[in-house]
Design an enzyme around this catalytic site. Sequence first.
Site, mmCIF file in Angstrom:
data_model
loop_
_atom_site.group_PDB
_atom_site.id
_atom_site.type_symbol
_atom_site.label_atom_id
_atom_site.label_comp_id
_atom_site.label_asym_id
_atom_site.label_seq_id
_atom_site.Cartn_x
_atom_site.Cartn_y
_atom_site.Cartn_z
ATOM 1 N N GLU A 211 -22.480 -36.490 -20.093
ATOM 2 C CA GLU A 211 -21.154 -37.045 -20.367
ATOM 3 C C GLU A 211 -21.176 -38.541 -20.048
ATOM 4 O OE1 GLU A 211 -18.400 -36.092 -17.265
ATOM 5 O OE2 GLU A 211 -16.639 -36.167 -18.592
ATOM 6 N N ASN B 277 -12.703 -39.243 -24.090
ATOM 7 C CA ASN B 277 -13.979 -38.864 -23.482
ATOM 8 C C ASN B 277 -14.658 -37.951 -24.515
ATOM 9 O OD1 ASN B 277 -16.089 -37.890 -21.952
ATOM 10 N ND2 ASN B 277 -14.851 -37.642 -20.086
ATOM 11 N N LYS C 52 -12.904 -34.456 -25.329
ATOM 12 C CA LYS C 52 -12.637 -33.576 -24.179
ATOM 13 C C LYS C 52 -11.173 -33.143 -24.101
ATOM 14 C CE LYS C 52 -13.671 -33.804 -19.155
ATOM 15 N NZ LYS C 52 -14.367 -34.713 -18.184
ATOM 16 N N GLU D 219 -9.663 -40.159 -14.969
ATOM 17 C CA GLU D 219 -9.816 -39.702 -16.361
ATOM 18 C C GLU D 219 -8.466 -39.512 -17.045
ATOM 19 O OE1 GLU D 219 -12.866 -36.903 -17.625
ATOM 20 O OE2 GLU D 219 -13.479 -36.772 -15.530
ATOM 21 N N CYS E 156 -17.974 -31.514 -19.495
ATOM 22 C CA CYS E 156 -17.681 -31.491 -18.059
ATOM 23 C C CYS E 156 -16.656 -30.429 -17.662
ATOM 24 C CB CYS E 156 -17.255 -32.884 -17.608
ATOM 25 S SG CYS E 156 -17.206 -33.054 -15.796
ATOM 26 N N ASN F 234 -20.211 -35.254 -15.144
ATOM 27 C CA ASN F 234 -20.264 -36.148 -13.986
ATOM 28 C C ASN F 234 -19.465 -35.463 -12.891
ATOM 29 O OD1 ASN F 234 -21.229 -39.250 -14.598
ATOM 30 N ND2 ASN F 234 -20.508 -38.214 -16.442
#
Lengths: 305, 305
Positions: free
Chosen positions: A47, A110, A127, A146, A172, A197
């Site tokens: 990611e 993302n 994402k 995020e 993720c 991550n």
Amino acid sequence: MPRIITVGAAQSGPIARTESRRDVVARRIEQLRQAHRQGCDLVVFTEVALTAFFPHWWIEDEAELDAWFEHQLPGPDTQSLFDEARRLGVSFYLGYAELAYEHGQKHRYNSSVLIDSQGQIAGKYRKLHLPGHVEHRPHNPFQNLEQRYFEIGNLPLSTTNVCGAQVGMCICNDRRWPETYRVLTLAGAELIVLGYNTPDQIPEHPAMNHLVDFHNRLSMQAGAYQNGVWVVGVAKAGVEEGVSQIGQSMIIAPSGEVVAMSSTREDELIVYRCDLDMVTYYRSLFNFAKNRRPEFYESLTNRPS
Amino acid sequence: MPRIITVGAAQSGPIARTESRRDVVARRIEQLRQAHRQGCDLVVFTEVALTAFFPHWWIEDEAELDAWFEHQLPGPDTQSLFDEARRLGVSFYLGYAELAYEHGQKHRYNSSVLIDSQGQIAGKYRKLHLPGHVEHRPHNPFQNLEQRYFEIGNLPLSTTNVCGAQVGMCICNDRRWPETYRVLTLAGAELIVLGYNTPDQIPEHPAMNHLVDFHNRLSMQAGAYQNGVWVVGVAKAGVEEGVSQIGQSMIIAPSGEVVAMSSTREDELIVYRCDLDMVTYYRSLFNFAKNRRPEFYESLTNRPS
């Protein structure tokens, strides 16, 4: 004849904040070449694989924030990765921070792409399950912004045929949600690939620190077994800008067994020959069309009121 | 003040085909008393806890088949279990083969009930995910004729308040389906209880024999963690009428950690003080209302065409 796809999980060690995109791409190209030497058809990067994981710190200036995003893909700094993959005939999954203009508006996601063996973007995903928070938490040892820096994805969980396999992508935190694997599997996934991550400590929840590796493994193993699908999870690992992240990149068979796992928190490639007939075998055991009971699952798609 | 419910998982050793219902009930009452001595609020018995697991063999004669079912609950042979539970003030979950008349028709289900501390039936469930097969397979070392002897359940996955906790029920193979845990959790479950009869070999799939314990544990641990819910899984264990079944009855915390596990394949009680505040903690981490994306899960409730 067995249907084999040889997959390389290309874990990334830490990326310094000051490291240039070009230098990171050189590391990715090195992994791509190693994967090619080991016979890989598909390489899975992590990611946000091209920079340090910048949601770990507060950024106020919009231009500074935008600089962490890819404005085009491939772009001037990443074209060489795509070229090398095409030259080698290797497909890859790449997670990246995406800056997109849609209907004249700037959006940040993302994202991940799946690149076929011709170096073309064959699939794209943004994402859906964003972790972290929106507000500044300056007193935390690190943050996860995020929910501030990214919008929730607007593309479906879907699958793409590369290397003769139906491949589903997620990113993720998506891996902690059983819906992710099931929706991808119902869309035909034989192989689910993802990068992550994941810090080895949770500032707001220190009581869970010792469980971070376990939860990573548990979620992906269950996703593999309960859906009869191969799962490849790839870490950004090690201490990056003061944030210590887990490794344990792994390849998981449709049996739920971990068949390959990284043992460092550096750039490391692990490889496995994934037999897609195992998918057929496990899928026939569960027989979703016959044995799922969607008429009793209605609450799963209800929107919160 | 922490909200604690002390739960006993009352594993059953094998039950002989010739063992009378009355004798089995005596074994269950003995476990109930032991649980009471250990401070249990709730005792979880297994699936089809009152007889041998008769779907393992072929029964042609309807009267013979019906004799394996409970025609009423409590009935003459089981009333003493309900009486003792009321006397002790202990709630329990009981799996049983249910013969029911609905709209004048006879129906057979693989069912469970939740009994409150007054000895009253507070909740009822009928197994939705039936494993096994319909047809006679006389050449197998044993069969699983659940799809022949039982109808698919017609009651929703729901929760019932007993002992101050919202308790959700499911049965055996239901535990392999992530939808089960999620639907129960969205219905408010803090604790999910289930029984299982699971052979340690699969005649049609011997290549999976060594994974049976692992899949049992993996499914329940993932269900617990991904939903932030306590899970209690209780086996019928040991060699019953020639069929060797797994034990490993277990109590699993909302962290996914196994906090208690049986170590025999006999009648065995394991006990744990389950803190319901752990549910609140894990639920707040996931924050389903905010972070689930039901608008992307639509395929989960599509019926196969």
